[in-house]
Scaffold this active site. Structure first.
Site, PDB file in Angstrom:
ATOM      1  CB  CYS A  59      -0.914  -0.025   1.225  1.00  0.00           C
ATOM      2  SG  CYS A  59      -1.767   1.499   1.583  1.00  0.00           S
ATOM      3  CB  CYS A  62       0.413   1.768   4.085  1.00  0.00           C
ATOM      4  SG  CYS A  62      -1.306   1.231   4.015  1.00  0.00           S
TER       5      CYS A  62
END
Length: 138
Positions: A59, A62
């Protein structure tokens, strides 16, 4: 020069990810909240407020928020705990918290009250939540 910048940026992201403690489901039950025995309410085991970062290695947002959380952890050292939870490895925890989007960041007080954010957040935005939610600073 561009390659050096990219390398330094990736290294900074990687170091940011490594700064917070990764926590497993069992560690979570031991250090934060044993939801198998306290199903109806959060009973925080930690004496400090807790920030939970639900993420995945693949991600990009993230990875972008990781250095922001590292900075937050440094600024509030001894006042909060920051834990990273990999949703691909800790599916049970992701299910307990109803994670549907990542990154999702939960802030949990000692009295079990919590709030959460989804998506990338700057250090400034994270500090605002910590100050207002944990410490009642407006």
């Amino acid at each position: 020069m561009k390659k050096v910048f990219v390398f330094i940026s990736l290294l900074a992201m990687w170091l940011g990810v490594m700064a917070q403690e990764h926590i497993t489901t069992q560690d979570f039950k031991n250090k934060v909240w044993d939801y198998s025995t306290n199903k109806n309410s959060i009973v925080l085991k930690s004496k400090l407020p807790v920030v939970l970062d639900f993420y995945a290695d693949w991600c990009r947002p993230c990875k972008m928020v990781a250095p922001e959380l590292t900075q937050l952890q440094k600024e509030y050292k001894g006042k909060i705990l920051v834990y990273k939870i990999n949703i691909d490895q800790e599916k049970e925890l992701a299910q307990v918290f109803g994670i549907q989007s990542i990154p999702t960041i939960f802030f949990i007080k000692g009295d079990g009250k919590y709030t959460g954010l989804m998506g990338y957040r700057t250090n400034y935005e994270l500090k605002q939540v910590v100050d207002s939610f944990f410490f009642n600073i407006k």
